[in-house]
Design a protein around this motif. Structure first.
Motif, mmCIF file in Angstrom:
data_model
loop_
_atom_site.group_PDB
_atom_site.id
_atom_site.type_symbol
_atom_site.label_atom_id
_atom_site.label_comp_id
_atom_site.label_asym_id
_atom_site.label_seq_id
_atom_site.Cartn_x
_atom_site.Cartn_y
_atom_site.Cartn_z
ATOM 1 N N ASN A 49 45.512 46.963 43.851
ATOM 2 C CA ASN A 49 44.053 46.894 43.739
ATOM 3 C C ASN A 49 43.586 45.442 43.685
ATOM 4 O O ASN A 49 42.624 45.058 44.355
ATOM 5 C CB ASN A 49 43.560 47.643 42.501
ATOM 6 N N GLU A 50 44.297 44.638 42.910
ATOM 7 C CA GLU A 50 43.928 43.230 42.770
ATOM 8 C C GLU A 50 44.204 42.454 44.062
ATOM 9 O O GLU A 50 43.375 41.677 44.517
ATOM 10 C CB GLU A 50 44.702 42.609 41.611
ATOM 11 N N THR A 51 45.353 42.681 44.644
ATOM 12 C CA THR A 51 45.743 41.966 45.860
ATOM 13 C C THR A 51 44.779 42.233 47.012
ATOM 14 O O THR A 51 44.391 41.314 47.735
ATOM 15 C CB THR A 51 47.176 42.363 46.291
#
Length: 92
Positions: free
Chosen positions: A55-57
């Motif tokens: 999700n962050e990437t």
């Protein structure tokens, strides 16, 4: 190489990098056909960490119902691609 196949390759490379950060298997040992549980020994805690990292990437929110269906690295890549496409269409 078409844009779509280039995107698939880029996403697959990034997904494999994220996975390699969580597992003793090196990047060379992780393939699209690698099974998450049987080959990479993903457990429920690892899965949560992987989802958060992806999700962050990618700047997305992976849907829980799709994550529960993951069996292979390719499944992960397809979900990431789908989520990115949905996010892009929401921004238009």
């Amino acid at each position: 190489m078409s844009d779509e196949s280039s995107d698939k390759f880029d996403i697959a490379s990034q997904v494999i990098k994220v996975l390699s950060d969580y597992f003793p298997a090196g990047r060379r040992d992780i393939e699209l056909t690698s099974r998450l549980v049987q080959d990479l020994y993903v457990d429920s805690i690892s899965l949560i960490e992987i989802v958060m990292a992806l999700n962050e990437t990618f700047g997305i929110d992976l849907p829980e119902d799709r994550v529960g269906l993951w069996r292979t690295v390719e499944d992960v890549c397809e979900t990431v691609m789908s989520s990115r496409s949905c996010r892009a269409s929401d921004l238009e």
